[in-house]
Scaffold this motif. Structure first.
Motif, PDB file in Angstrom:
ATOM      1  N   ARG A   1       0.896  -1.205  -0.053  1.00 29.12           N
ATOM      2  CA  ARG A   1       0.022  -0.095   0.091  1.00 29.12           C
ATOM      3  C   ARG A   1       0.952   1.359  -0.199  1.00 29.12           C
ATOM      4  NH1 ARG A   1      -5.300  -0.352   0.354  1.00 29.12           N
ATOM      5  NH2 ARG A   1      -6.218  -2.496   1.241  1.00 29.12           N
ATOM      6  N   SER A   2       1.944   1.340   0.586  1.00 29.36           N
ATOM      7  CA  SER A   2       2.842   2.296   0.798  1.00 29.36           C
ATOM      8  C   SER A   2       3.493   2.798  -0.568  1.00 29.36           C
ATOM      9  CB  SER A   2       3.913   2.354   1.542  1.00 29.36           C
ATOM     10  OG  SER A   2       5.026   1.199   1.210  1.00 29.36           O
TER      11      SER A   2
ATOM     12  N   PRO B   1      -5.941   3.680  -5.535  1.00 24.13           N
ATOM     13  CA  PRO B   1      -6.758   2.520  -5.140  1.00 24.13           C
ATOM     14  C   PRO B   1      -6.223   1.560  -6.216  1.00 24.13           C
ATOM     15  CG  PRO B   1      -8.297   4.032  -4.627  1.00 24.13           C
ATOM     16  CD  PRO B   1      -7.152   4.893  -5.138  1.00 24.13           C
ATOM     17  N   GLU B   2      -6.355   2.161  -7.449  1.00 20.57           N
ATOM     18  CA  GLU B   2      -6.267   1.140  -8.880  1.00 20.57           C
ATOM     19  C   GLU B   2      -4.705   1.041  -8.845  1.00 20.57           C
ATOM     20  OE1 GLU B   2      -7.728   4.590  -8.856  1.00 20.57           O
ATOM     21  OE2 GLU B   2      -9.742   3.898  -9.244  1.00 20.57           O
TER      22      GLU B   2
ATOM     23  N   SER C   1      -3.410  -3.150  -8.937  1.00 20.44           N
ATOM     24  CA  SER C   1      -2.468  -3.369  -9.935  1.00 20.44           C
ATOM     25  C   SER C   1      -1.095  -4.230  -9.167  1.00 20.44           C
ATOM     26  CB  SER C   1      -1.649  -2.302 -10.793  1.00 20.44           C
ATOM     27  OG  SER C   1      -0.739  -2.814 -11.682  1.00 20.44           O
ATOM     28  N   ILE C   2      -0.487  -3.185  -7.950  1.00 17.30           N
ATOM     29  CA  ILE C   2       0.482  -3.924  -7.322  1.00 17.30           C
ATOM     30  C   ILE C   2       0.446  -5.262  -6.705  1.00 17.30           C
ATOM     31  CG2 ILE C   2       1.990  -3.270  -5.359  1.00 17.30           C
ATOM     32  CD1 ILE C   2       1.995  -0.391  -5.942  1.00 17.30           C
ATOM     33  N   LEU C   3      -0.912  -5.230  -6.012  1.00 20.74           N
ATOM     34  CA  LEU C   3      -1.476  -6.474  -5.344  1.00 20.74           C
ATOM     35  C   LEU C   3      -1.482  -7.811  -6.478  1.00 20.74           C
ATOM     36  CD1 LEU C   3      -2.399  -7.751  -2.998  1.00 20.74           C
ATOM     37  CD2 LEU C   3      -4.701  -7.040  -3.204  1.00 20.74           C
ATOM     38  N   ASN C   4      -2.282  -7.232  -7.730  1.00 21.81           N
ATOM     39  CA  ASN C   4      -2.268  -8.330  -8.739  1.00 21.81           C
ATOM     40  C   ASN C   4      -0.895  -8.923  -8.960  1.00 21.81           C
ATOM     41  OD1 ASN C   4      -5.003  -8.759  -8.561  1.00 21.81           O
ATOM     42  ND2 ASN C   4      -5.033  -7.067  -9.900  1.00 21.81           N
ATOM     43  N   THR C   5       0.005  -7.938  -9.259  1.00 21.13           N
ATOM     44  CA  THR C   5       1.426  -8.213  -9.599  1.00 21.13           C
ATOM     45  C   THR C   5       2.057  -9.178  -8.437  1.00 21.13           C
ATOM     46  OG1 THR C   5       1.711  -6.179 -10.792  1.00 21.13           O
ATOM     47  CG2 THR C   5       3.803  -7.417  -9.946  1.00 21.13           C
TER      48      THR C   5
END
Length: 165
Positions: free
Chosen positions: A112-113, A118-119, A123-127
């Motif tokens: 999150r940092s 939010p988008e 994207s970072i979470l999916n990666t």
């Protein structure tokens, strides 16, 4: 152009690897600004094994991409110079999971940092999810063990990857 001696760092692990920031200039750069390419020199480990594992990851990633599956493998370079030492590319803006947990207390907080929206977080979470899935399968297939929080890393875009085989 050479190594910046002021930014050379000796890591605290048992083999005392060196972080070596090399300066170079891009051809055609009108402002002639130096760029940095950071390598790590390691001795005391058989880097040929690491080089082979990285080649296998690259091959697996290539095959998976051909069938339309991008599991966000991280590719970094490694040159085994002798049986006992070598140079490897230092992945910028990455941290060990151990460091993330010590500093941020959770991987989610770290991810999150690095997101401004939010988008971008999505994207970072999916990666992160895709790269963890890819490496879990690849390390299982290759029979890679001895994994601990200091040889598992995440970059600032969510890419999870392994080091030190």
């Amino acid at each position: 152009m050479g190594v910046n001696p002021e930014k050379v760092k000796v890591f605290t692990s048992a083999t005392k690897p060196l972080l070596l920031p090399f300066y170079y200039r891009l051809k055609g750069d009108a402002e002639n600004r130096p760029e940095t390419f950071t390598m790590m020199f390691k001795t005391g480990d058989d880097m040929r094994q690491d080089q082979l594992v990285l080649q296998m990851f690259y091959l697996m990633d290539s095959v998976l991409r051909e069938i339309g599956l991008d599991l966000q493998f991280s590719h970094y370079n490694l040159i085994a110079m002798t049986k006992d030492d070598g140079l490897l590319q230092f992945v910028p803006k990455s941290k060990t999971i151990q460091d993330i947990l010590n500093e941020e207390k959770s991987i989610e907080k770290y991810l999150r940092s690095h997101a401004k929206t939010p988008e971008e977080y999505e994207s970072i979470l999916n990666t992160y999810i895709n790269s963890v899935a890819g490496y879990c399968n690849a390390t299982y297939i290759l029979g890679i063990g001895d994994r601990h929080m200091e040889n598992l890393m995440i970059d600032n875009k969510g890419k999870f990857f392994h080091i030190d085989f």
